[in-house]
Design a protein around this motif. Structure first.
Motif, PDB file in Angstrom:
ATOM      1  N   LEU A 197       0.866  -1.190   0.000  1.00  0.00           N
ATOM      2  CA  LEU A 197       0.000   0.000   0.000  1.00  0.00           C
ATOM      3  C   LEU A 197       0.897   1.232   0.000  1.00  0.00           C
ATOM      4  O   LEU A 197       1.632   1.485   0.951  1.00  0.00           O
ATOM      5  CB  LEU A 197      -0.901   0.024   1.235  1.00  0.00           C
ATOM      6  CG  LEU A 197      -2.265  -0.637   1.137  1.00  0.00           C
ATOM      7  CD1 LEU A 197      -3.074  -0.324   2.389  1.00  0.00           C
ATOM      8  CD2 LEU A 197      -3.044  -0.190  -0.106  1.00  0.00           C
ATOM      9  N   ASP A 198       0.815   1.996  -1.082  1.00  0.00           N
ATOM     10  CA  ASP A 198       1.677   3.156  -1.317  1.00  0.00           C
ATOM     11  C   ASP A 198       1.083   4.411  -0.672  1.00  0.00           C
ATOM     12  O   ASP A 198      -0.128   4.482  -0.472  1.00  0.00           O
ATOM     13  CB  ASP A 198       1.794   3.356  -2.832  1.00  0.00           C
ATOM     14  CG  ASP A 198       3.048   4.114  -3.228  1.00  0.00           C
ATOM     15  OD1 ASP A 198       3.799   4.561  -2.341  1.00  0.00           O
ATOM     16  OD2 ASP A 198       3.272   4.251  -4.446  1.00  0.00           O
ATOM     17  N   ASP A 199       1.928   5.375  -0.362  1.00  0.00           N
ATOM     18  CA  ASP A 199       1.504   6.683   0.156  1.00  0.00           C
ATOM     19  C   ASP A 199       0.581   6.525   1.358  1.00  0.00           C
ATOM     20  O   ASP A 199      -0.410   7.251   1.510  1.00  0.00           O
ATOM     21  CB  ASP A 199       0.769   7.498  -0.934  1.00  0.00           C
ATOM     22  CG  ASP A 199       1.613   7.672  -2.186  1.00  0.00           C
ATOM     23  OD1 ASP A 199       2.843   7.516  -2.092  1.00  0.00           O
ATOM     24  OD2 ASP A 199       1.044   7.965  -3.248  1.00  0.00           O
ATOM     25  N   PHE A 200       0.902   5.551   2.224  1.00  0.00           N
ATOM     26  CA  PHE A 200      -0.009   5.233   3.312  1.00  0.00           C
ATOM     27  C   PHE A 200      -0.118   6.402   4.296  1.00  0.00           C
ATOM     28  O   PHE A 200       0.875   7.028   4.651  1.00  0.00           O
ATOM     29  CB  PHE A 200       0.418   3.958   4.047  1.00  0.00           C
ATOM     30  CG  PHE A 200      -0.652   3.436   4.948  1.00  0.00           C
ATOM     31  CD1 PHE A 200      -1.739   2.761   4.431  1.00  0.00           C
ATOM     32  CD2 PHE A 200      -0.599   3.669   6.312  1.00  0.00           C
ATOM     33  CE1 PHE A 200      -2.758   2.294   5.258  1.00  0.00           C
ATOM     34  CE2 PHE A 200      -1.616   3.212   7.147  1.00  0.00           C
ATOM     35  CZ  PHE A 200      -2.702   2.529   6.617  1.00  0.00           C
ATOM     36  N   ALA A 244       9.621   3.360   4.751  1.00  0.00           N
ATOM     37  CA  ALA A 244       9.430   4.808   4.798  1.00  0.00           C
ATOM     38  C   ALA A 244       9.934   5.422   3.500  1.00  0.00           C
ATOM     39  O   ALA A 244      11.051   5.135   3.068  1.00  0.00           O
ATOM     40  CB  ALA A 244      10.174   5.397   5.990  1.00  0.00           C
ATOM     41  N   GLU A 245       9.118   6.249   2.880  1.00  0.00           N
ATOM     42  CA  GLU A 245       9.488   6.936   1.637  1.00  0.00           C
ATOM     43  C   GLU A 245      10.097   8.297   1.968  1.00  0.00           C
ATOM     44  O   GLU A 245       9.726   8.923   2.955  1.00  0.00           O
ATOM     45  CB  GLU A 245       8.250   7.306   0.820  1.00  0.00           C
ATOM     46  CG  GLU A 245       7.357   6.238   0.356  1.00  0.00           C
ATOM     47  CD  GLU A 245       6.281   6.818  -0.584  1.00  0.00           C
ATOM     48  OE1 GLU A 245       6.039   6.177  -1.589  1.00  0.00           O
ATOM     49  OE2 GLU A 245       5.698   7.885  -0.313  1.00  0.00           O
ATOM     50  N   GLY A 246      10.972   8.751   1.121  1.00  0.00           N
ATOM     51  CA  GLY A 246      11.421  10.138   1.187  1.00  0.00           C
ATOM     52  C   GLY A 246      12.386  10.450   2.319  1.00  0.00           C
ATOM     53  O   GLY A 246      12.397  11.566   2.843  1.00  0.00           O
TER      54      GLY A 246
END
Ligand code: C2E
Ligand code: MG
Ligand code: MG
Ligand code: MG
Length: 284
Positions: A179-182, A236-238
């Motif tokens: 699940l992206d951009d959660f 964790a993105e970014g």
């Protein structure tokens, strides 16, 4: 400039909005032939295990090498492609390219890693999606367990029942789902437990100010705790700084992705990174 349209009637004209609209129309026209003109590129961004430092996966991210505009960001053209349906052939092309690349890296002897590919709502609606993906895996000879598909909650909510069914079929093939951009979507916990996903990706907007904004820190902490209690893996993105990395690592976040490690890069550049990583392992 307000144009007079008869007595007492004015049409408001905003040059900035008009210019934006013009740009979008021009891009849309050119987007139609971009795949055939071979102007699309797939870049790859590493995902790193925050405990071991190992490169565990890469995310495939599309770019448009435009003849005059240079490298166009997907933030500019993916929404257009989603609106006019071009995302369907484009997404298939990205998937095929990424799977073939992943297999090529395996055959070159690099350690196994997941290949993560974004799937849009429009693709999820396609009745032949599962067959298409099965076909691409067969063609590229990539084992399903190395493919991960990223979907957003909002994409799943478009046609919830059908989406869940599609995800279950994909899971049945042995593909991993994320699940992206959660945290940015509807985040209904009731739905979350029905989605056959194995990984949550904390959106970049929370990671960005995790050290300066207690609310972002609280949301990230909660997502990590939630993922753990549902036995989901968490990325964790970014991540851009050492401090963000430390914060997330200390709280038990499994994986990270961000400019701190690497920007998305062309395949050849990632091959170089893989080569230097394996050398480091040999020396140690
Ligand atoms: P996403 O799937 O959430 O991908 C992560 C985005 O965050 C990428 O932007 C990546 O370059 C960016 N990013 C990663 N680390 C950092 C960081 O440390 N700092 C900053 N400022 N940004 C970071 P990108 O490549 O511009 O893609 C934007 C979005 O476009 C993606 O967000 C995804 O929703 C969409 N997209 C890209 N490629 C595809 C594709 O092949 N298919 C579909 N359907 N969507 C795609
Ligand atoms: Mg993604
Ligand atoms: Mg994302
Ligand atoms: Mg994001």
């Amino acid at each position: 400039r307000a144009q007079q349209q008869g007595r007492g009637q004015y049409q408001f004209y905003c040059p900035e909005i008009a210019a934006q609209l013009q740009e979008r129309l021009a891009l849309e026209n050119e987007l139609y032939g971009a795949l055939e003109r071979q102007e699309m590129r797939v870049y790859y961004q590493p995902l790193i295990d925050l405990q071991s430092g190992e490169l565990t996966a890469v995310e495939a991210l599309v770019r448009w090498q435009h003849p005059t505009l240079g490298l166009v960001s997907p933030a500019k053209f993916i929404p257009i492609a989603e609106a006019n349906g071009l995302i369907v052939p484009l997404g298939e092309w990205v998937l095929r390219t990424a799977c073939a690349q992943s297999r090529a890296w395996q055959l070159a002897g690099f350690p196994a890693m997941r290949m993560s590919v974004n799937l849009s709502a429009r693709q999820l609606e396609q009745p032949n999606l599962v067959d298409m993906i099965r076909q691409v895996l067969a063609e590229t000879e990539l084992e399903p367990a190395y493919l991960e598909l990223e979907v957003t909650e909002s994409a799943l909510m478009v046609e919830l029942e059908r989406s869940i069914d599609t995800l279950k079929q994909l899971q049945g093939l042995g593909i991993l789902l994320a699940l992206d951009d959660f945290g940015t979507g509807y985040s209904s916990l009731n739905y979350l437990k029905q989605f056959p996903v194995s990984l949550l990706k904390i959106d970049r907007s929370f990671v960005q100010d995790i050290l300066s904004n207690p609310d972002s820190a609280a949301v990230s902490d909660a997502i990590i705790a939630l993922a753990k209690s549902l036995r989901l893996s968490i990325t964790a993105e970014g991540i851009e700084t050492e401090e963000q990395l430390e914060y997330l690592r200390q709280r038990g976040c499994h994986e990270g992705q961000g400019f701190y490690f690497s920007r998305p890069v062309p395949a050849a550049k990632l091959t170089q990174m893989l080569e230097s990583c394996s050398q480091q392992v040999q020396v140690a």
